[in-house]
Motif scaffolding. Sequence first.
Motif, short mmCIF file in Angstrom:
data_model
loop_
_atom_site.label_atom_id
_atom_site.label_comp_id
_atom_site.label_asym_id
_atom_site.label_seq_id
_atom_site.Cartn_x
_atom_site.Cartn_y
_atom_site.Cartn_z
N VAL B 123 117.81 -35.48 80.60
CA VAL B 123 117.51 -34.50 79.55
C VAL B 123 118.78 -33.70 79.19
O VAL B 123 119.46 -34.00 78.20
N CYS B 124 119.11 -32.72 79.99
CA CYS B 124 120.09 -31.69 79.61
C CYS B 124 121.49 -32.23 79.30
O CYS B 124 122.12 -31.77 78.33
N PRO B 125 122.04 -33.19 80.07
CA PRO B 125 123.43 -33.58 79.79
C PRO B 125 123.62 -34.16 78.39
O PRO B 125 124.74 -34.16 77.88
N ALA B 126 122.54 -34.63 77.76
CA ALA B 126 122.66 -35.22 76.41
C ALA B 126 123.18 -34.21 75.40
O ALA B 126 123.80 -34.58 74.41
N SER B 127 122.93 -32.93 75.64
CA SER B 127 123.27 -31.90 74.64
C SER B 127 124.72 -31.44 74.71
O SER B 127 125.16 -30.70 73.84
N TYR B 128 125.45 -31.83 75.75
CA TYR B 128 126.79 -31.26 75.96
C TYR B 128 127.89 -32.29 75.72
O TYR B 128 128.07 -33.22 76.52
N ASP B 129 128.60 -32.12 74.62
CA ASP B 129 129.78 -32.93 74.33
C ASP B 129 130.87 -32.55 75.33
O ASP B 129 131.14 -31.36 75.54
N LEU B 130 131.48 -33.54 75.98
CA LEU B 130 132.56 -33.25 76.93
C LEU B 130 133.93 -33.60 76.34
O LEU B 130 134.95 -33.36 76.99
N GLU B 132 134.31 -36.82 75.16
CA GLU B 132 134.38 -38.26 75.45
C GLU B 132 134.40 -39.10 74.16
O GLU B 132 133.98 -38.64 73.11
N ASP B 133 134.85 -40.36 74.31
CA ASP B 133 134.75 -41.31 73.20
C ASP B 133 133.35 -41.88 73.09
O ASP B 133 132.87 -42.15 72.00
N MET B 134 132.73 -42.10 74.22
CA MET B 134 131.41 -42.76 74.24
C MET B 134 130.51 -42.14 75.29
O MET B 134 130.97 -41.85 76.39
N LYS B 135 129.25 -42.02 74.95
CA LYS B 135 128.22 -41.76 75.96
C LYS B 135 127.62 -43.11 76.36
O LYS B 135 127.27 -43.92 75.51
N VAL B 136 127.53 -43.34 77.67
CA VAL B 136 126.98 -44.58 78.20
C VAL B 136 125.82 -44.20 79.12
O VAL B 136 126.03 -43.49 80.11
N MET B 154 118.85 -38.57 74.60
CA MET B 154 119.83 -39.30 75.39
C MET B 154 120.15 -40.66 74.75
O MET B 154 121.31 -41.06 74.70
N PHE B 155 119.12 -41.34 74.27
CA PHE B 155 119.32 -42.68 73.73
C PHE B 155 119.82 -42.63 72.28
O PHE B 155 120.56 -43.51 71.85
N GLN B 156 119.47 -41.57 71.57
CA GLN B 156 119.98 -41.41 70.20
C GLN B 156 121.48 -41.12 70.21
O GLN B 156 122.19 -41.51 69.30
N ARG B 157 121.95 -40.42 71.23
CA ARG B 157 123.35 -39.98 71.25
C ARG B 157 124.28 -40.94 72.00
O ARG B 157 125.48 -40.72 72.06
N ILE B 183 114.24 -48.83 71.64
CA ILE B 183 115.66 -48.49 71.64
C ILE B 183 116.24 -48.55 70.23
O ILE B 183 116.90 -47.63 69.77
N TYR B 184 115.95 -49.66 69.52
CA TYR B 184 116.53 -49.80 68.18
C TYR B 184 115.84 -48.90 67.16
O TYR B 184 116.43 -48.57 66.13
N SER B 185 114.61 -48.48 67.44
CA SER B 185 113.96 -47.52 66.52
C SER B 185 114.64 -46.16 66.63
O SER B 185 114.65 -45.37 65.69
N LEU B 186 115.20 -45.87 67.81
CA LEU B 186 115.89 -44.58 68.01
C LEU B 186 117.34 -44.64 67.55
O LEU B 186 117.89 -43.64 67.11
N ASN B 187 117.95 -45.82 67.69
CA ASN B 187 119.40 -45.92 67.51
C ASN B 187 119.74 -47.37 67.14
O ASN B 187 119.80 -48.25 68.01
N GLU B 188 119.96 -47.58 65.85
CA GLU B 188 120.14 -48.96 65.34
C GLU B 188 121.40 -49.63 65.87
O GLU B 188 121.46 -50.84 65.97
#
Lengths: 220, 220
Positions: B123-130, B132-136, B154-157, B183-188
Amino acid sequence: MKQIVIKKSVLESNDKIAAMNRTLFNSEHVFTINLLGSPGSGKTSILENIISKISCKYNLAVIEGDLYTAKDAARIARYNTNVVQVNTGGACHLDAPMIYKALPYINTTNLDFLVIENIGNLVCPASYDLGEDMKVVVMSVTEGNDKPLKYPSMFQRSHIVILNKTDMLSLTDFNKEEFYQDIYSLNETIKVFEVSCRDGSGLDQLIDCLMRAIKNKKDV
Amino acid sequence: MKQIVIKKSVLESNDKIAAMNRTLFNSEHVFTINLLGSPGSGKTSILENIISKISCKYNLAVIEGDLYTAKDAARIARYNTNVVQVNTGGACHLDAPMIYKALPYINTTNLDFLVIENIGNLVCPASYDLGEDMKVVVMSVTEGNDKPLKYPSMFQRSHIVILNKTDMLSLTDFNKEEFYQDIYSLNETIKVFEVSCRDGSGLDQLIDCLMRAIKNKKDV
């Protein structure tokens, strides 16, 4: 802009509402558990097993907490159980006011047992008292035995740990000896139930324990 | 006491520091990933595989985020990798200032690849940009295929989902068709890698993808 630390007052106001919830649960003799654990640890599957074995003896209701969706409430509703879905809209934990607002949708008169299934999260929900009698944390052997020391608050504040998915134990590196050592170093009085929702092992002992607690609360 | 909503200003100040981190990573051509997922999804095991296959070609460093303990950093240090442990002392996510403070302990000159392993939390870590180039994001089949819709941010970002523990697929009710649909409905544009750290399947494709990204960043 100045940053204002509001954590204390948020928790203080949470505790006031939690006390109100607790007063209601006690006056109606409703045994209440706060069911916690990581996403996918098996909280809902365990709840399904609890419902199917307890609902013939006791009146049971469920509050399902999720960020979004009513998937878990839909699973629970199939058992003809009184269930209310609380969607936090992105918040990472349930708090006492959310439960307070959900209670009017459950008839607590003649209710014996209330299960509050929290958001899947091993961190934040540990800090929020909902007014429950017991915190019950579910973790699965597939998560690894290092989780108690890495997320200590959850295990320090829980009364019961359900170690789930034991049918997969041989496929993992889960070290039971270390797990028990760590768990008891954090919390001497915690009860551990090893269960598998796939092969059914250990569920009877867990459910017996819950039934005794429900009966004790009724007899108070 | 009045309750003051500070979320916006916290995230605003986080984003300022994240931009500073990003400037540093870009000027030094360091490809940086923010490795996310539930407790026990297998982030550290995947990281061990990445290190053992990438460190002969590229200079790599790791920032390990945990609430408490240095267990994961100790695991990573065995590979003679440059690793810094950040303990949040109970906070449920890493934020950009924590990374900013950790960077002086890593020599970013001649560094090619930085992996930041976040707190186990969907949940929470998804909201914080660090910065990074990519969230994995790592999720394991044992968590169940309903997690993307239940934890959508988390999956959208994220740019990549690593679906781990595929060797256990036949022991679960995981529905791959539903998983891919959700997954693809959230993030193509999200990339999915199915892997198993136990039997090694899928890891080569994941590592090839990361190596291409490291090379691209170096060539910028």
